[in-house]
Design a protein around this motif. Sequence first.
Motif, mmCIF file in Angstrom:
data_model
loop_
_atom_site.group_PDB
_atom_site.id
_atom_site.type_symbol
_atom_site.label_atom_id
_atom_site.label_comp_id
_atom_site.label_asym_id
_atom_site.label_seq_id
_atom_site.Cartn_x
_atom_site.Cartn_y
_atom_site.Cartn_z
ATOM 1 N N GLU A 52 -103.086 -33.030 -4.567
ATOM 2 C CA GLU A 52 -102.011 -34.247 -4.022
ATOM 3 C C GLU A 52 -101.265 -34.335 -4.925
ATOM 4 O O GLU A 52 -101.729 -35.523 -6.082
ATOM 5 C CB GLU A 52 -102.195 -35.395 -2.544
ATOM 6 C CG GLU A 52 -102.869 -35.118 -1.655
ATOM 7 C CD GLU A 52 -102.900 -36.043 -0.884
ATOM 8 O OE1 GLU A 52 -102.538 -37.414 -1.084
ATOM 9 O OE2 GLU A 52 -104.639 -35.907 -0.140
ATOM 10 N N ARG A 56 -94.620 -34.445 -4.088
ATOM 11 C CA ARG A 56 -94.128 -33.641 -2.741
ATOM 12 C C ARG A 56 -95.821 -33.728 -1.455
ATOM 13 O O ARG A 56 -96.540 -34.276 -2.150
ATOM 14 C CB ARG A 56 -94.903 -32.041 -3.538
ATOM 15 C CG ARG A 56 -93.970 -31.282 -4.019
ATOM 16 C CD ARG A 56 -94.475 -30.051 -4.437
ATOM 17 N NE ARG A 56 -94.154 -29.206 -5.506
ATOM 18 C CZ ARG A 56 -93.063 -28.780 -5.493
ATOM 19 N NH1 ARG A 56 -92.064 -29.042 -4.896
ATOM 20 N NH2 ARG A 56 -92.371 -27.963 -6.714
ATOM 21 N N LYS A 57 -94.556 -33.936 -0.726
ATOM 22 C CA LYS A 57 -96.615 -33.725 0.645
ATOM 23 C C LYS A 57 -96.531 -33.018 0.909
ATOM 24 O O LYS A 57 -98.306 -33.202 1.770
ATOM 25 C CB LYS A 57 -95.059 -34.338 2.126
ATOM 26 C CG LYS A 57 -93.793 -34.824 1.082
ATOM 27 C CD LYS A 57 -93.085 -35.230 3.059
ATOM 28 C CE LYS A 57 -91.835 -36.466 3.351
ATOM 29 N NZ LYS A 57 -92.410 -37.678 2.191
ATOM 30 N N ASN A 58 -96.709 -31.845 0.689
ATOM 31 C CA ASN A 58 -97.577 -30.817 0.831
ATOM 32 C C ASN A 58 -98.963 -30.121 -0.348
ATOM 33 O O ASN A 58 -98.882 -31.440 -1.904
ATOM 34 C CB ASN A 58 -97.015 -29.270 0.878
ATOM 35 C CG ASN A 58 -96.036 -28.623 -0.356
ATOM 36 O OD1 ASN A 58 -94.837 -29.667 -0.814
ATOM 37 N ND2 ASN A 58 -96.755 -27.975 -1.544
ATOM 38 N N LEU A 59 -99.775 -30.203 0.091
ATOM 39 C CA LEU A 59 -101.042 -30.205 -0.828
ATOM 40 C C LEU A 59 -100.668 -28.496 -1.821
ATOM 41 O O LEU A 59 -99.846 -28.059 -1.284
ATOM 42 C CB LEU A 59 -102.517 -29.643 0.344
ATOM 43 C CG LEU A 59 -102.957 -30.786 0.937
ATOM 44 C CD1 LEU A 59 -104.241 -30.327 1.927
ATOM 45 C CD2 LEU A 59 -103.572 -32.093 0.187
ATOM 46 N N SER A 60 -101.119 -28.763 -3.064
ATOM 47 C CA SER A 60 -101.284 -27.655 -3.688
ATOM 48 C C SER A 60 -102.721 -27.249 -4.377
ATOM 49 O O SER A 60 -103.222 -27.627 -4.384
ATOM 50 C CB SER A 60 -99.693 -27.860 -4.648
ATOM 51 O OG SER A 60 -99.595 -27.152 -5.149
ATOM 52 N N TRP A 103 -88.999 -20.106 -4.151
ATOM 53 C CA TRP A 103 -89.516 -21.758 -3.678
ATOM 54 C C TRP A 103 -88.861 -22.057 -4.268
ATOM 55 O O TRP A 103 -88.947 -22.338 -5.762
ATOM 56 C CB TRP A 103 -90.949 -21.192 -4.027
ATOM 57 C CG TRP A 103 -91.383 -22.679 -3.231
ATOM 58 C CD1 TRP A 103 -91.680 -22.971 -1.642
ATOM 59 C CD2 TRP A 103 -92.384 -23.360 -4.210
ATOM 60 N NE1 TRP A 103 -92.864 -24.185 -1.505
ATOM 61 C CE2 TRP A 103 -93.047 -24.271 -3.179
ATOM 62 C CE3 TRP A 103 -92.627 -23.562 -4.833
ATOM 63 C CZ2 TRP A 103 -93.614 -25.161 -3.739
ATOM 64 C CZ3 TRP A 103 -93.238 -24.442 -5.955
ATOM 65 C CH2 TRP A 103 -94.633 -25.699 -4.316
ATOM 66 N N GLU A 144 -102.427 -26.405 6.948
ATOM 67 C CA GLU A 144 -101.727 -27.039 6.703
ATOM 68 C C GLU A 144 -100.292 -26.354 7.183
ATOM 69 O O GLU A 144 -100.386 -25.203 7.116
ATOM 70 C CB GLU A 144 -101.366 -27.354 5.140
ATOM 71 C CG GLU A 144 -103.124 -28.181 5.299
ATOM 72 C CD GLU A 144 -102.483 -29.774 5.092
ATOM 73 O OE1 GLU A 144 -101.847 -30.195 5.501
ATOM 74 O OE2 GLU A 144 -104.111 -29.654 5.882
ATOM 75 N N VAL A 146 -97.375 -26.884 5.791
ATOM 76 C CA VAL A 146 -96.216 -26.777 4.174
ATOM 77 C C VAL A 146 -97.409 -26.666 3.522
ATOM 78 O O VAL A 146 -98.275 -27.562 2.967
ATOM 79 C CB VAL A 146 -95.598 -27.570 4.509
ATOM 80 C CG1 VAL A 146 -94.711 -27.393 3.377
ATOM 81 C CG2 VAL A 146 -94.813 -28.051 5.350
ATOM 82 N N LEU A 147 -97.212 -25.427 2.843
ATOM 83 C CA LEU A 147 -97.865 -24.695 2.208
ATOM 84 C C LEU A 147 -97.505 -23.921 0.851
ATOM 85 O O LEU A 147 -96.745 -22.936 0.897
ATOM 86 C CB LEU A 147 -99.394 -24.052 1.929
ATOM 87 C CG LEU A 147 -100.868 -24.872 2.641
ATOM 88 C CD1 LEU A 147 -101.460 -23.725 2.861
ATOM 89 C CD2 LEU A 147 -100.595 -25.326 1.615
ATOM 90 N N ARG A 152 -100.297 -19.531 1.024
ATOM 91 C CA ARG A 152 -100.589 -19.465 1.839
ATOM 92 C C ARG A 152 -99.886 -17.504 1.468
ATOM 93 O O ARG A 152 -101.246 -16.588 2.881
ATOM 94 C CB ARG A 152 -98.871 -19.103 2.169
ATOM 95 C CG ARG A 152 -98.493 -19.072 3.462
ATOM 96 C CD ARG A 152 -99.296 -19.767 4.866
ATOM 97 N NE ARG A 152 -98.777 -20.587 4.907
ATOM 98 C CZ ARG A 152 -99.842 -21.741 5.826
ATOM 99 N NH1 ARG A 152 -100.438 -21.178 6.155
ATOM 100 N NH2 ARG A 152 -99.556 -22.882 5.966
#
Length: 153
Positions: A52, A56-60, A103, A144, A146-147, A152
Amino acid sequence: MDTGPAAMVDLLWRLAYRVGIRTARLWWRLRRPRHHGAVVSVWCGGRILVVEQSYRKNLSWPGGGIRRGEEPREAARRELREELGLEVEPSDLVLAREMAVDWDFRREHVRVFEAHLRAEPDLRLDNREVVAARFVDPQALLREPVLPPFIRA
């Protein structure tokens, strides 16, 4: 919650990252630059490491930009070290995929490396760019909403 000087410095860094990414996105929206990056899918016991980021709010996955003159594998190693305190040998990173994706208003040329660990490492987060990390079931990760597109895919 730690409120000492180090915690305040970390808080200021996280704020700088949040402001920086917003400013960068505006610039990227105008310029549509090309960017080269390296990310690492770190596997352990059938689970995958996610991070995290403070901005950013999304996981990566751990990773980031490739510096001028830097080899992609070395960039991946550097990012693991900087973000997680995780040291790996060059031979531990296998290039799994190269892809170009649009992206965040940029054309990203991403090298995805894989590392397979025998045991969960003791991670030392920088607490500035990366504020949390954990191993998750890969199917749960794909659920999830948003990735990043490189996950993805």
